[in-house]
Design a protein around this motif. Structure first.
Motif, mmCIF file in Angstrom:
data_model
loop_
_atom_site.group_PDB
_atom_site.id
_atom_site.type_symbol
_atom_site.label_atom_id
_atom_site.label_comp_id
_atom_site.label_asym_id
_atom_site.label_seq_id
_atom_site.Cartn_x
_atom_site.Cartn_y
_atom_site.Cartn_z
ATOM 1 N N GLU A 205 47.934 27.010 39.327
ATOM 2 C CA GLU A 205 47.955 28.031 40.366
ATOM 3 C C GLU A 205 48.281 29.388 39.736
ATOM 4 O OE1 GLU A 205 46.905 25.636 43.543
ATOM 5 O OE2 GLU A 205 47.201 27.825 43.471
ATOM 6 N N LEU A 206 47.606 30.396 40.180
ATOM 7 C CA LEU A 206 47.855 31.761 39.696
ATOM 8 C C LEU A 206 48.817 32.443 40.642
ATOM 9 C CD1 LEU A 206 47.130 34.043 37.685
ATOM 10 C CD2 LEU A 206 45.376 34.755 39.331
ATOM 11 N N PRO A 207 49.948 32.931 40.139
ATOM 12 C CA PRO A 207 50.921 33.605 41.028
ATOM 13 C C PRO A 207 50.260 34.798 41.721
ATOM 14 C CG PRO A 207 51.899 33.139 38.898
ATOM 15 C CD PRO A 207 50.446 32.844 38.762
ATOM 16 N N GLU A 208 50.489 34.905 43.059
ATOM 17 C CA GLU A 208 49.900 36.019 43.815
ATOM 18 C C GLU A 208 50.473 37.357 43.363
ATOM 19 O OE1 GLU A 208 49.204 33.491 47.953
ATOM 20 O OE2 GLU A 208 50.474 35.303 47.906
ATOM 21 N N LYS A 209 51.740 37.340 42.950
ATOM 22 C CA LYS A 209 52.360 38.592 42.521
ATOM 23 C C LYS A 209 51.680 39.150 41.278
ATOM 24 C CE LYS A 209 56.876 40.587 41.406
ATOM 25 N NZ LYS A 209 56.392 41.321 40.240
ATOM 26 N N LEU A 210 51.143 38.274 40.427
ATOM 27 C CA LEU A 210 50.482 38.730 39.210
ATOM 28 C C LEU A 210 49.192 39.497 39.543
ATOM 29 C CD1 LEU A 210 50.547 38.682 36.126
ATOM 30 C CD2 LEU A 210 49.201 36.580 36.205
ATOM 31 N N VAL A 211 48.418 38.966 40.519
ATOM 32 C CA VAL A 211 47.192 39.653 40.919
ATOM 33 C C VAL A 211 47.514 41.022 41.513
ATOM 34 C CG1 VAL A 211 45.153 39.532 42.409
ATOM 35 C CG2 VAL A 211 46.007 37.472 41.275
ATOM 36 N N GLN A 212 48.599 41.066 42.330
ATOM 37 C CA GLN A 212 48.967 42.341 42.943
ATOM 38 C C GLN A 212 49.441 43.340 41.890
ATOM 39 O OE1 GLN A 212 48.436 43.004 46.132
ATOM 40 N NE2 GLN A 212 49.048 45.132 45.716
ATOM 41 N N ASP A 213 50.141 42.831 40.858
ATOM 42 C CA ASP A 213 50.573 43.736 39.779
ATOM 43 C C ASP A 213 49.368 44.313 39.049
ATOM 44 O OD1 ASP A 213 53.496 41.727 38.880
ATOM 45 O OD2 ASP A 213 53.181 43.251 40.446
ATOM 46 N N ILE A 214 48.319 43.508 38.876
ATOM 47 C CA ILE A 214 47.116 44.027 38.206
ATOM 48 C C ILE A 214 46.468 45.112 39.054
ATOM 49 C CG2 ILE A 214 44.808 43.419 37.408
ATOM 50 C CD1 ILE A 214 45.870 40.656 36.732
ATOM 51 N N LEU A 215 46.383 44.870 40.384
ATOM 52 C CA LEU A 215 45.782 45.866 41.273
ATOM 53 C C LEU A 215 46.598 47.148 41.309
ATOM 54 C CD1 LEU A 215 44.687 43.606 44.276
ATOM 55 C CD2 LEU A 215 43.264 44.502 42.426
ATOM 56 N N ASP A 216 47.933 47.023 41.144
ATOM 57 C CA ASP A 216 48.784 48.223 41.143
ATOM 58 C C ASP A 216 48.804 48.914 39.796
ATOM 59 O OD1 ASP A 216 51.253 46.605 43.325
ATOM 60 O OD2 ASP A 216 49.363 47.672 43.769
ATOM 61 N N GLY A 217 48.091 48.349 38.792
ATOM 62 C CA GLY A 217 48.027 48.969 37.479
ATOM 63 C C GLY A 217 49.244 48.749 36.622
ATOM 64 N N LYS A 218 50.006 47.681 36.891
ATOM 65 C CA LYS A 218 51.221 47.430 36.125
ATOM 66 C C LYS A 218 50.966 46.611 34.876
ATOM 67 C CE LYS A 218 54.217 47.644 40.207
ATOM 68 N NZ LYS A 218 55.225 46.938 41.035
ATOM 69 N N LEU A 219 49.745 46.055 34.711
ATOM 70 C CA LEU A 219 49.431 45.265 33.515
ATOM 71 C C LEU A 219 48.171 45.835 32.862
ATOM 72 C CD1 LEU A 219 50.046 41.670 34.945
ATOM 73 C CD2 LEU A 219 51.574 43.012 33.480
ATOM 74 N N PRO A 220 48.213 47.051 32.420
ATOM 75 C CA PRO A 220 46.994 47.656 31.857
ATOM 76 C C PRO A 220 46.575 47.030 30.535
ATOM 77 C CG PRO A 220 48.876 49.099 31.503
ATOM 78 C CD PRO A 220 49.373 47.961 32.371
ATOM 79 N N GLU A 221 47.495 46.314 29.860
ATOM 80 C CA GLU A 221 47.124 45.734 28.584
ATOM 81 C C GLU A 221 46.321 44.449 28.749
ATOM 82 O OE1 GLU A 221 51.280 44.273 29.630
ATOM 83 O OE2 GLU A 221 50.059 46.089 29.825
ATOM 84 N N TYR A 222 46.263 43.900 29.976
ATOM 85 C CA TYR A 222 45.543 42.651 30.195
ATOM 86 C C TYR A 222 44.265 42.832 31.034
ATOM 87 C CZ TYR A 222 49.771 40.416 28.447
ATOM 88 O OH TYR A 222 50.805 40.042 27.668
ATOM 89 N N ALA A 223 44.247 43.785 31.940
ATOM 90 C CA ALA A 223 43.073 43.945 32.822
ATOM 91 C C ALA A 223 43.017 45.378 33.324
ATOM 92 C CB ALA A 223 43.141 42.975 34.004
#
Length: 1172
Positions: A205-223
């Motif tokens: 399962e992929l944590p929902e918080k991780l997807v939201q962090d990507i959309l908020d630009g908090k993981l620019p090194e991964y996506a």
């Protein structure tokens, strides 16, 4: 529904069917495929298709696609919004396989215009254009997936599909798996499908918080997140990032959290399609190149000087330095702080584009004066030249080898970012200065070569490829087969002949026999999937042809047949590599241009394309080569002849005439003013212009060009190029612009071009530098205005001449100067030729201010007239001599004659005074005329109820009496009065005995026709030229009724000749015309036409001069004379054909000495001589 509304509705339907809009050059094709016809913009009064589309602001929007091509997008309203949303959300359906027959689709997309072989690129037929820009890779198990297609092609090998879902992994493992999933889908994944795909791939399962962090630009090194709008929805696409992109995103995220002390403005926006001279500052990859514009050189030096001067006074940075602060370095450069790690600081040099670590003590805080300068470092990415896809890591290595820091280059901006931010760059093309080379194309070539070397493991399909297309022979005429007509400048044909189409049939038969053998197909195996843009042998059931691979869709391939210009969908298994012997024969599809139709308005004209599609598409034609251009003489311009019917059809001329406005010729029974432009004396031809809408449009277009282009300083871009015989151009001759057609190239320097002025009708020799492009669209719709005509012969127009008539005549040679120097010229078109180039038959007159018309006759007719006049002069000379020696001729001396003539009253109208002379006692009484007139008038009385004359039973009606039928005895003097005078060879007179009869006739007719009802008048369409009517006319006495003969009728204006007064006038009230009763019809005309007998102008002059005519008019007008008549019957070329001109000698007896007017002109005025 109007035509415009219908076109708008159909156009909206065509545009709504495409998600990405429709490129401008394919709009006509798509519209016709859906509606069965081209867009009729010409019928809707628009000169070009683009002008028409831009006027429909409520239907479509004009913009540019990713390849910077002009594109049209649909605009929706409330009734069509749901259609656009449905089209935007629909999935691309699987294409149905076509039957295994080579049916041609002329509207399919075209392949690329080049293909690769060996170490370079080679030109292919012009139709090879690739429309699909998606990247094609040759890895066997890698397929590009769109965001709507959720197919995962690469799975993590550490997970197995048959194992149960593992326990939750650590955040580091989840992020690593997420990066691998995004990397396996280069086209990206919708955020709403990320969790499902992650679970299907990794069984976790992929944590929902991780997807939201990507959309908020908090993981620019991964996506990274790319938001797109589809209809009214906005969707987020998650994309993979490389290390460079991750670092850039991290910098952007960090910068958004900084508290900046200063705001440094960005560099000014560069212009698209403009070249800039730049200096390379930093190169990381093909997607990240920093440059500085040479124009900013002075500003950069000023900024560095300022930093150097302020550097000692600036405050040294302390440990409290924060990320996002602006500082200056020891090298006197500006920088932005990315992160602070102890005493080490990572900075980004904004003017150079580099990032590196420096010690904290080497930095100084920036002040506001330094921050006033904009950012001088411009971030760019190399354009892939419409090839699609993205740059590989190998391309970055090639880029670093070709581009180095400090190199001076030329940069062309292809596309600019929507907003100038830190993570957006310009798409550019870089060129080396000397020699000029396209570095983007060089990197693409190296990348493709390396990709092919790694991919092809079996046989190399690029090894044997056709090197060039078929070459046109040197023959003037060729037999062609028309394959496709895209526009008039791109007509795809193949040459019919022994070395072309016949040899192609032999080649295809040999290929079919070779590839049908299994052992031959097994030896030449292809890599799977086969590479694109390569020519293969396409083997099917009964045919084997050569085709170029365009695209692959599953197990099917779309190919372009290079020898027949057709598109086909076949199975990949049908493709085989070419053998050497089959690659040496050139491709047979060649492109030609139609002569005279190069202008963009004509090239895409819907009417012309419709005609070509219906009449010559997929048909054989004969072509005449009129020009070869280009470095290799491979650009062919031809004139096509359709020989399929009984009559040869000149296709180019027919297409040219389709855009011409229609010509309007006057009816044969009317005369119109014309402008004579040129007279060909040798051929007897006259070239004239007919005033009207076409001539007005021509003058307006020429005046517009005259105002835009100075004849003394013409632009080089306006000069005509690619000249050939038959090309239509503009020519500047003596400061005036003319439309011309090139007739011949000569060696007569400097005037080495012979042209024909199509609106003047003459040839001119000019130099090539005076020829300009036909750039005016309104002039293209105006047909040639020089009408070729010839003078009608008397046999052809005998009846028409009798209806119109003229006073004088003049041969064509004598009248040349008067015709072409602004004289008032009128013409009547007697016979209009429908064949192009055949001269029309016309009657031509020169109209003088006095109302007298001089008819122009041919030189041959003039010779015949001279012979007839010479014969009549011989019979007249004896009578003239007897007149000059008669007793009435004065024998007094010349001084006495002068004295008697000087005492004459030249103005008054004296009464006849009879002297004692014997000749005066022989006054002739016209008893026959008087008797006939009295009989007619006695039968018509105002008080008589029976208005028609009495007719005795069993007897024919009285034949109308004409004046020439009256026996006027010669050598007898008759008293007359001269009333109208034009010249010594034409004046009107009436017998003094007829004056009272004329007044009685006028009163009788007036009383008679006033009692007629107004409904019985003659309508305008019933009035015939040459017929005699009764008409009301107002003169000094009042309104009276007269007998008139109709000469002509134009636009309700009727020109008539008064039979009793010998004058002409125009009556505009057509209700004044009634039929002439028989009682009035039998009376002969009372006015006679005369000319002086026995004399002619001095020195055999063609006509009397104006001064003599004026003096003669003042001498004889409204005066009474004795006249001796000599009857002379002329032909039908006089002004009033029913009247005959009498040769007359006039004698004035007012004084004691008889004065003959002939003697006055000969002896006193010395302007005439006697005829021998």
């Amino acid at each position: 529904m109007s035509d415009l509304e219908k076109v708008k509705k159909n156009l909206r339907s065509v545009l709504l069917s495409s998600k990405q809009g429709i490129v401008a050059q394919y709009l006509q094709r798509e519209y016709r495929e859906l509606n069965g016809e081209f867009i009729p913009h010409q019928k809707l009064s628009f000169c070009s298709l683009e002008e028409f589309i831009r006027s429909l602001s409520d239907v479509c929007r004009v913009g540019y696609n990713n390849q910077n091509e002009l594109t049209y997008f649909a605009l929706t309203d409330g009734s069509t919004q749901h259609i656009k949303k449905m089209v935007a959300n629909q999935r691309p359906g699987k294409r149905k396989s076509k039957p295994s027959s080579f049916k041609r689709n002329q509207f399919a997309q075209r392949p690329k215009s080049q293909y690769h072989h060996g170490s370079g690129w080679f030109n292919a037929p012009p139709r090879f254009r690739k429309h699909n820009t998606a990247k094609t890779t040759f890895k066997q198990h890698t397929v590009h997936v769109s965001p709507n297609t959720m197919t995962i092609n690469v799975k993590n090998p550490q997970y197995s599909s048959d194992k149960a879902a593992a326990s939750p992994a650590s955040p580091a493992v989840v992020k690593s798996n997420l990066a691998k999933l995004l990397k396996s889908n280069p086209a990206g994944i919708h955020s709403c499908h990320m969790a499902r795909l992650y679970k299907e791939t990794f069984k976790q399962e992929l944590p929902e918080k991780l997807v939201q962090d990507i959309l908020d630009g908090k993981l620019p090194e991964y996506a990274r997140v790319d938001k797109i709008s589809i209809g009214n929805e906005t969707k987020a696409i998650l994309l993979s990032v490389n290390k460079v992109q991750a670092k850039r995103n991290m910098q952007q995220t960090t910068n958004m959290q900084m508290m900046e002390d200063f705001v440094i403005k960005e560099h000014f926006v560069l212009e698209v399609e403009k070249n800039y001279k730049v200096s390379i500052q930093h190169v990381e990859s093909c997607d990240q190149v920093f440059v500085q514009i040479f124009e900013d050189g002075n500003s950069i030096k000023q900024m560095q000087t300022l930093i150097k001067s302020l550097h000692p006074s600036l405050k040294t940075c302390q440990s409290s330095l924060k990320s996002g602060s602006y500082v200056t370095t020891d090298c006197f450069l500006r920088a932005k702080v990315l992160q602070v790690i102890g005493d080490e600081v990572e900075i980004f040099n904004m003017d150079v584009g580099t990032s590196y670590f420096v010690s904290l003590g080497s930095l100084r805080y920036m002040n506001s004066s330094i921050a006033n300068y904009p950012v001088f470092g411009i971030r760019c990415s190399l354009s892939r030249l419409n090839k699609g896809g993205s740059w590989s890591e190998d391309a970055a290595k090639f880029c670093l080898k070709l581009i180095s820091v400090g190199m001076s280059m030329i940069m062309k901006v292809v596309q600019i970012p929507s907003t100038i931010l830190a993570d957006q760059e310009y798409s550019v093309i870089l060129y080396s200065e000397k020699p000029s080379r396209n570095l983007n194309a060089r990197v693409l070539d190296d990348e493709l070569s390396l990709m092919v070397a790694r991919t092809v493991k079996f046989s190399n399909p690029f090894r044997f490829q056709p090197k060039h297309s078929a070459t046109f022979p040197k023959d003037e005429y060729l037999h062609l087969f028309i394959l496709s007509v895209l526009c008039t400048t791109e007509v795809e044909v193949c040459i019919v002949g022994e070395q072309y189409s016949y040899k192609l049939c032999q080649l295809e038969n040999a290929m079919l026999a070779f590839y049908n053998k299994p052992e031959n197909r097994g030896v030449l195996a292809l890599p799977q999937p086969p590479p694109l843009n390569c020519v293969y042998a396409v083997l099917q059931e009964e045919t084997c042809v050569r085709g170029k691979l365009i695209s692959i869709n599953g197990s099917e391939a779309e190919v372009y047949l290079v020898d027949s210009a057709a598109f086909e969908t076949v199975a990949i298994s049908c493709l085989h590599p070419l053998k050497y012997a089959y690659s040496q024969f050139p491709t047979q599809v060649v492109t030609v241009s139609l002569a005279g139709l190069e202008h963009p308005m004509l090239a895409n004209h819907s009417t012309i394309l419709q005609y070509l599609s219906e009449n010559i598409d997929n048909k054989p034609c004969v072509a005449k080569i009129v020009g070869r251009f280009g470095e290799e003489q491979d650009q062919i311009v031809v004139e096509l002849l359709d020989t399929s019917g009984s009559v040869d059809v000149h296709v180019n001329k027919v297409c040219r005439s389709l855009v011409h406005s229609s010509k309007q010729y006057p009816s044969p029974d009317t005369t119109v003013p014309v402008i004579v432009r040129h007279v060909d004396q040798e051929a007897g031809l006259i070239f004239l212009n007919i005033p009207g809408e076409n001539l007005t449009a021509l003058h307006r277009g020429v005046n517009q060009i005259q105002s835009l282009i100075s004849p003394r300083r013409s632009k080089i871009s306006k000069l005509a190029t690619d000249l050939y015989i038959g090309k239509e151009c503009l020519a500047c001759i003596s400061g005036t612009y003319y439309r011309v057609v090139i007739e011949e190239f000569t060696n007569q320097k400097p005037r080495d071009v012979k042209v024909y002025l199509i609106d003047v009708g003459r040839m001119e020799f000019i130099s090539q530098g005076t020829l300009l492009k036909m750039a005016s669209e309104p002039l293209l719709s105006v047909p040639p205005q020089a009408e070729c005509c010839k003078i009608s012969s008397p046999q052809e127009t005998k009846e028409m001449l009798a209806a119109a008539g003229d006073f004088l005549h003049m041969n064509l040679t004598t009248a040349m100067d008067k015709l072409t120097t602004g004289e008032s010229v009128i013409a009547r078109f007697d016979k209009i030729e429908s064949n192009d180039g055949a001269p029309h038959s016309i009657s031509l007159w020169i109209d003088s201010p006095m109302g007298m018309k001089t008819r122009i006759i041919s030189d041959g007719e003039e010779t015949q007239r001279a012979d007839d006049v010479r014969d009549r002069s011989r019979s007249f000379s004896s009578t003239s001599s007897s007149l000059l020696n008669s007793p009435l001729s004065t024998n007094s001396s010349t001084p006495a004659l002068h004295e008697s003539f000087s005492s004459m009253n030249l103005v008054g109208a004296p009464k006849i005074e009879t002297s004692d002379s014997t000749a005066k006692q022989q006054v002739y009484k016209t008893k026959d005329i008087n008797h006939n007139t009295e009989i007619i008038l006695s039968t018509i009385s105002p008080n008589t109820s029976a208005l028609a004359p009495r007719v005795i039973k069993n007897k024919r009606p009285t034949k109308p009496l004409k004046r020439e039928d009256v026996a006027l005895p010669s050598n007898s003097l008759i008293p007359v009065r001269v009333e109208n005078v034009i010249s010594p060879i034409h004046f009107n007179l009436i017998l003094l005995d007829d004056l009272q009869k004329r007044d009685h006739l006028r009163k009788t007719m007036t009383a008679f026709y006033r009692k007629r009802p107004s409904q019985s008048h003659i309508a305008l369409n019933q009035i015939n030229c040459g017929s005699v009517y009764a008409a009301a006319y107002e003169d000094d006495v009042g309104v009276g009724w007269h007998r008139v003969k109709v000469q002509s009728s134009v636009n309700g204006q009727v020109c008539v000749y008064f039979l009793e007064y010998g004058m002409c006038d125009v009556i505009s009230d057509t209700a004044s015309f009634y039929r002439l009763e028989k009682g009035f019809e039998t009376l002969p005309p009372l006015s006679l036409v005369g000319r002086l007998a026995g004399i002619q102008p001095l020195h055999d002059a063609a006509d009397w001069d104006d001064e003599t005519c004026d003096r003669f008019t003042n001498l004889v007008i409204n005066r009474d004379f004795y006249a001796q008549f000599f009857r002379l019957k002329l032909d039908l070329n006089d002004r009033m054909p029913d009247c005959r001109v009498f040769n007359i000698s006039l004698c004035d007896t007012k004084t004691g000495v008889d004065v003959w007017i002939n003697d006055v002109l000969v002896d006193i005025w010395n302007c005439a001589e006697y005829v021998a």
